[in-house]
Design a protein around this motif. Structure first.
Motif, mmCIF file in Angstrom:
data_model
loop_
_atom_site.group_PDB
_atom_site.id
_atom_site.type_symbol
_atom_site.label_atom_id
_atom_site.label_comp_id
_atom_site.label_asym_id
_atom_site.label_seq_id
_atom_site.Cartn_x
_atom_site.Cartn_y
_atom_site.Cartn_z
ATOM 1 N N GLY A 211 0.799 -1.225 0.000
ATOM 2 C CA GLY A 211 0.000 0.000 0.000
ATOM 3 C C GLY A 211 0.828 1.269 0.000
ATOM 4 O O GLY A 211 0.300 2.343 0.281
ATOM 5 N N GLY A 212 2.102 1.144 -0.321
ATOM 6 C CA GLY A 212 2.999 2.301 -0.295
ATOM 7 C C GLY A 212 2.547 3.422 -1.216
ATOM 8 O O GLY A 212 2.640 4.605 -0.867
ATOM 9 N N LEU A 213 2.054 3.081 -2.388
ATOM 10 C CA LEU A 213 1.591 4.100 -3.331
ATOM 11 C C LEU A 213 0.381 4.840 -2.769
ATOM 12 O O LEU A 213 0.321 6.077 -2.833
ATOM 13 N N GLU A 214 -0.561 4.114 -2.190
ATOM 14 C CA GLU A 214 -1.733 4.759 -1.596
ATOM 15 C C GLU A 214 -1.342 5.652 -0.428
ATOM 16 O O GLU A 214 -1.852 6.768 -0.289
ATOM 17 N N LEU A 215 -0.431 5.175 0.408
ATOM 18 C CA LEU A 215 0.039 5.992 1.527
ATOM 19 C C LEU A 215 0.709 7.270 1.034
ATOM 20 O O LEU A 215 0.466 8.358 1.572
ATOM 21 N N THR A 216 1.530 7.145 -0.005
ATOM 22 C CA THR A 216 2.206 8.312 -0.561
ATOM 23 C C THR A 216 1.199 9.303 -1.126
ATOM 24 O O THR A 216 1.331 10.513 -0.924
ATOM 25 N N GLU A 217 0.185 8.803 -1.820
ATOM 26 C CA GLU A 217 -0.841 9.690 -2.383
ATOM 27 C C GLU A 217 -1.575 10.450 -1.279
ATOM 28 O O GLU A 217 -1.795 11.656 -1.386
ATOM 29 N N PHE B 26 -18.676 10.128 -0.405
ATOM 30 C CA PHE B 26 -17.715 9.038 -0.180
ATOM 31 C C PHE B 26 -18.118 8.232 1.048
ATOM 32 O O PHE B 26 -18.059 7.000 1.047
ATOM 33 N N ALA B 27 -18.502 8.941 2.114
ATOM 34 C CA ALA B 27 -18.888 8.267 3.359
ATOM 35 C C ALA B 27 -20.167 7.442 3.163
ATOM 36 O O ALA B 27 -20.257 6.310 3.645
ATOM 37 N N GLU B 28 -21.140 8.012 2.456
ATOM 38 C CA GLU B 28 -22.401 7.300 2.232
ATOM 39 C C GLU B 28 -22.198 6.037 1.403
ATOM 40 O O GLU B 28 -22.802 5.006 1.678
ATOM 41 N N TYR B 29 -21.351 6.134 0.380
ATOM 42 C CA TYR B 29 -21.118 4.994 -0.503
ATOM 43 C C TYR B 29 -20.092 4.013 0.059
ATOM 44 O O TYR B 29 -19.931 2.922 -0.456
ATOM 45 N N GLY B 30 -19.368 4.427 1.091
ATOM 46 C CA GLY B 30 -18.346 3.561 1.669
ATOM 47 C C GLY B 30 -17.113 3.422 0.791
ATOM 48 O O GLY B 30 -16.453 2.373 0.809
ATOM 49 N N ASP B 31 -16.785 4.472 0.027
ATOM 50 C CA ASP B 31 -15.617 4.418 -0.859
ATOM 51 C C ASP B 31 -14.334 4.245 -0.061
ATOM 52 O O ASP B 31 -14.128 4.898 0.964
ATOM 53 N N THR B 32 -13.474 3.358 -0.557
ATOM 54 C CA THR B 32 -12.208 3.075 0.104
ATOM 55 C C THR B 32 -11.075 3.069 -0.918
ATOM 56 O O THR B 32 -11.311 3.018 -2.118
ATOM 57 N N TYR C 15 -6.091 -0.863 -2.298
ATOM 58 C CA TYR C 15 -5.270 -1.894 -1.658
ATOM 59 C C TYR C 15 -5.498 -1.967 -0.144
ATOM 60 O O TYR C 15 -5.745 -3.034 0.403
ATOM 61 N N LEU C 16 -5.384 -0.834 0.521
ATOM 62 C CA LEU C 16 -5.485 -0.823 1.983
ATOM 63 C C LEU C 16 -6.918 -0.838 2.495
ATOM 64 O O LEU C 16 -7.151 -1.088 3.681
ATOM 65 N N GLN C 17 -7.872 -0.529 1.622
ATOM 66 C CA GLN C 17 -9.290 -0.484 1.983
ATOM 67 C C GLN C 17 -9.571 0.542 3.086
ATOM 68 O O GLN C 17 -10.431 0.320 3.939
ATOM 69 N N TRP C 18 -8.848 1.673 3.055
ATOM 70 C CA TRP C 18 -9.086 2.767 3.991
ATOM 71 C C TRP C 18 -10.172 3.655 3.427
ATOM 72 O O TRP C 18 -10.226 3.902 2.219
ATOM 73 N N SER C 19 -10.999 4.195 4.273
ATOM 74 C CA SER C 19 -12.060 5.104 3.848
ATOM 75 C C SER C 19 -11.447 6.387 3.268
ATOM 76 O O SER C 19 -10.487 6.939 3.824
ATOM 77 N N ILE C 20 -12.016 6.840 2.173
ATOM 78 C CA ILE C 20 -11.525 8.060 1.517
ATOM 79 C C ILE C 20 -12.141 9.305 2.148
ATOM 80 O O ILE C 20 -11.558 10.384 2.108
ATOM 81 N N ALA C 21 -13.302 9.168 2.762
ATOM 82 C CA ALA C 21 -14.033 10.317 3.300
ATOM 83 C C ALA C 21 -13.214 11.168 4.281
ATOM 84 O O ALA C 21 -13.212 12.400 4.152
ATOM 85 N N PRO C 22 -12.503 10.585 5.256
ATOM 86 C CA PRO C 22 -11.745 11.440 6.178
ATOM 87 C C PRO C 22 -10.681 12.294 5.475
ATOM 88 O O PRO C 22 -10.446 13.438 5.867
ATOM 89 N N VAL C 23 -10.077 11.748 4.442
ATOM 90 C CA VAL C 23 -9.071 12.513 3.691
ATOM 91 C C VAL C 23 -9.747 13.679 2.976
ATOM 92 O O VAL C 23 -9.251 14.810 2.987
ATOM 93 N N ALA C 24 -10.907 13.422 2.380
ATOM 94 C CA ALA C 24 -11.637 14.481 1.692
ATOM 95 C C ALA C 24 -12.130 15.538 2.678
ATOM 96 O O ALA C 24 -12.116 16.735 2.374
ATOM 97 N N TRP C 25 -12.566 15.121 3.868
ATOM 98 C CA TRP C 25 -12.980 16.096 4.885
ATOM 99 C C TRP C 25 -11.793 16.946 5.344
ATOM 100 O O TRP C 25 -11.941 18.146 5.568
ATOM 101 N N LEU C 26 -10.631 16.328 5.484
ATOM 102 C CA LEU C 26 -9.434 17.088 5.843
ATOM 103 C C LEU C 26 -9.119 18.113 4.761
ATOM 104 O O LEU C 26 -8.821 19.279 5.064
ATOM 105 N N MET C 27 -9.190 17.694 3.511
ATOM 106 C CA MET C 27 -8.947 18.615 2.400
ATOM 107 C C MET C 27 -9.945 19.777 2.441
ATOM 108 O O MET C 27 -9.559 20.938 2.276
ATOM 109 N N ALA C 28 -11.223 19.479 2.667
ATOM 110 C CA ALA C 28 -12.250 20.516 2.733
ATOM 111 C C ALA C 28 -11.977 21.480 3.886
ATOM 112 O O ALA C 28 -12.103 22.703 3.720
ATOM 113 N N GLY C 29 -11.580 20.951 5.028
ATOM 114 C CA GLY C 29 -11.269 21.805 6.175
ATOM 115 C C GLY C 29 -10.089 22.720 5.916
ATOM 116 O O GLY C 29 -10.100 23.897 6.300
ATOM 117 N N LEU C 30 -9.074 22.194 5.261
ATOM 118 C CA LEU C 30 -7.898 23.014 4.954
ATOM 119 C C LEU C 30 -8.214 24.064 3.887
ATOM 120 O O LEU C 30 -7.675 25.175 3.929
#
Length: 164
Positions: free
Chosen positions: A44-50, A114-120, A123-138
């Protein structure tokens, strides 16, 4: 007051961006070492880097705005008076505040989806929603910086090492 706000930005968004960049550096070292000596990369190195790159870029936005370190087209500044430049600067900050606020709102609605659909991630199957919320907050924090500078003149930042 502005000095306190700058210190707050440095210790929040600046530290966040710097920590993510530091993590990318070590992730790359471990990944390359693993590939070279153990024939295995970091799972999952590529996903972590992204994800970490998103944190670096969006975490730096409020500080870039605070320090007025954007790319600037100033060819006409020599022909404009100080009063026109001041009005222009406030107008630009107002447009930037609106744009960043709109982008933050759009990204927040996308994060909700993303949260409603459960997008992840794949490879790592991590939720994308928290990253998008962080981006929105910033983005919202960046909008607030620009909105502040509509009403208060941006602080003069000393720049060392500028090439002439």
């Amino acid at each position: 007051m502005l000095a306190s706000l700058e210190r707050l930005l440095r210790w929040t968004t600046g530290l966040l961006a710097a920590s993510a960049l530091f993590a990318i550096m070590w992730l790359t070292v471990v990944d390359v070492t693993g590939r070279r000596f153990f024939s295995h990369s970091v799972p999952g190195g590529l996903e972590l880097t992204e994800i970490l790159m998103v944190v670096v870029i969006f975490g730096a936005l409020p500080l870039v705005s605070w320090r007025s370190e954007h790319v600037v087209f100033d060819s006409l500044d020599a022909f404009l008076g100080e009063r026109v430049k001041a009005v222009q600067a406030r107008l630009v900050h107002l447009i930037c505040a609106g744009t960043f606020a709109l982008l933050g709102w759009l990204l927040h609605t996308r994060a909700q989806r993303f949260a409603e659909y459960g997008d992840t991630t794949v490879y790592l199957q991590w939720s994308i929603a928290p990253v998008a919320w962080l981006m929105a907050g910033l983005l919202l924090a960046t909008a607030l910086v620009h909105l502040l500078f509509v009403f208060v003149e941006a602080p003069a930042i000393e720049r060392g090492g500028d090439a002439a």
